[in-house]
Design an enzyme around this catalytic site. Structure first.
Site, mmCIF file in Angstrom:
data_model
loop_
_atom_site.group_PDB
_atom_site.id
_atom_site.type_symbol
_atom_site.label_atom_id
_atom_site.label_comp_id
_atom_site.label_asym_id
_atom_site.label_seq_id
_atom_site.Cartn_x
_atom_site.Cartn_y
_atom_site.Cartn_z
ATOM 1 N N HIS A 146 7.722 6.008 -2.815
ATOM 2 C CA HIS A 146 7.424 5.956 -1.379
ATOM 3 C C HIS A 146 8.033 7.167 -0.664
ATOM 4 O O HIS A 146 7.396 7.790 0.185
ATOM 5 C CB HIS A 146 8.007 4.682 -0.765
ATOM 6 C CG HIS A 146 7.272 3.426 -1.105
ATOM 7 N ND1 HIS A 146 5.902 3.312 -1.031
ATOM 8 C CD2 HIS A 146 7.729 2.203 -1.507
ATOM 9 C CE1 HIS A 146 5.546 2.078 -1.371
ATOM 10 N NE2 HIS A 146 6.630 1.393 -1.671
ATOM 11 N N HIS B 117 10.282 3.125 -7.953
ATOM 12 C CA HIS B 117 9.259 2.691 -7.002
ATOM 13 C C HIS B 117 9.569 3.207 -5.597
ATOM 14 O O HIS B 117 8.706 3.758 -4.916
ATOM 15 C CB HIS B 117 9.197 1.171 -7.016
ATOM 16 C CG HIS B 117 8.225 0.577 -6.053
ATOM 17 N ND1 HIS B 117 6.969 0.154 -6.419
ATOM 18 C CD2 HIS B 117 8.323 0.315 -4.729
ATOM 19 C CE1 HIS B 117 6.339 -0.338 -5.361
ATOM 20 N NE2 HIS B 117 7.140 -0.252 -4.320
ATOM 21 N N GLU B 118 10.807 3.002 -5.144
ATOM 22 C CA GLU B 118 11.159 3.403 -3.784
ATOM 23 C C GLU B 118 11.162 4.920 -3.610
ATOM 24 O O GLU B 118 10.775 5.429 -2.559
ATOM 25 C CB GLU B 118 12.517 2.819 -3.397
ATOM 26 C CG GLU B 118 12.562 1.303 -3.374
ATOM 27 C CD GLU B 118 11.508 0.678 -2.485
ATOM 28 O OE1 GLU B 118 10.976 1.348 -1.590
ATOM 29 O OE2 GLU B 118 11.210 -0.512 -2.688
#
Length: 304
Positions: free
Chosen positions: A226, A222-223
């Site tokens: 980003h 997920h990170e």
């Protein structure tokens, strides 16, 4: 699982505002943009809480003007054929920050690091990106170990440890304060503050850690999303612009657990709860869309 943040624009923008309404659960409020990262509740800090564990946000949100400036810049580069769909192998530098020897003090073993790299490669297999472990270093520093988002400890740790250029992924494992699972910077942040670039992860969110149900490595997935330019799937709520990706259904607010038939925006189709950029359990998440892959590719070629 995931976490989040924002900041910067072209070569002129930067800085945003805290999304207090989003963190207070206002489903009509957009949640995050182009800045450094987000946050999720640390299981170790809430085990005694009566309510079931679930993610919470502390997202820094850029203005719509800032967001449009970044996206317009990327679109303009794509329009003139700037992007190239060649395969990209990203060197990963893992900085293990601990408060002493042993996994209980955050000194995660090599096996967990290797498994995190495997999870990243599996998750990004449908994109042009792959990941190779370039280095691992270990630092014992009790202050850095509990660094919070935007703290002096974070700045000190990153300035001391970060290596490589914009195309190198620096991943810091620690036990962040404030109940955070992790956060990341966005591609457009790099030129304004290169030393800040990278991803911070709660050490127990790595595969085999004890941050269940967020301990299968998809906080990292997920990170890194980003870091490659993606917003949350619930970015912008049910508004037309949403997360800036056409093939992710609009989603009014973050999803938790794994609510497969959730449909929070009228006429938008079922919510993308299995997408890596939502807030569901690691076991629920398993996909990026082709639109997300294209966005990451465009941001890579524009900024990294």
């Amino acid at each position: 699982m995931r976490a989040r943040t924002c900041a910067e624009v072209l070569a002129l923008v930067l800085i945003a505002t805290l999304s207090a309404a989003a963190c207070n659960g206002d489903p009509s409020t957009p949640v995050e943009e182009d800045a450094p990262a987000v946050a999720d509740i640390d299981p170790e800090q809430v085990e005694a809480a009566p309510a079931p564990l679930r993610r919470s946000c502390a997202t820094i949100e850029p203005s719509e003007v800032e967001r449009e400036a970044v996206d317009h810049f990327v679109r303009s580069r794509v329009a003139v054929g700037f992007t190239a769909e060649t395969a990209v192998e990203i060197p990963v530098h893992v900085h293990v920050i601990n408060k002493g020897a042993g996994i209980s003090n955050g000194d995660v073993p090599q096996s967990m690091i290797d498994e995190q790299i495997r999870v990243l490669n599996e998750a990004y297999a449908t994109t042009r990106f792959s990941f190779v472990l370039a280095s691992v270093d270990r630092t014992t520093n009790a202050t850095w170990y509990t660094m919070g988002l935007g703290s002096a400890a974070e700045r000190q740790a990153k300035r001391a440890l970060r290596v490589g250029g914009p195309d190198h992924l620096n991943l810091y494992t620690a036990n962040p304060g404030g109940g955070l699972l992790g956060w990341a910077t966005f591609p457009s942040n790099y030129s304004a503050n290169p030393s800040d670039d990278g991803v911070v992860l709660l050490n127990s969110s790595l595969p085999g850690g004890n941050a269940a149900p967020y301990n299968e490595g998809d906080t990292g997935t997920h990170e890194v999303g980003h870091w490659l330019g993606l917003y949350h799937t619930f970015q912008g709520g049910c508004t037309k612009t949403g997360d800036g990706v056409d093939d992710t259904s609009a989603e009014r607010s973050a999803a938790y657990g794994c609510p497969m038939n959730r449909d929070s925006c009228r006429g938008g189709g079922l919510d993308p709860v299995q997408n890596f950029m939502d807030y569901t359990d690691d076991a629920c998440m398993d996909a990026f869309t082709s639109g997300q892959a294209a966005r990451m590719s465009a941001f890579w070629d524009s900024y990294r």
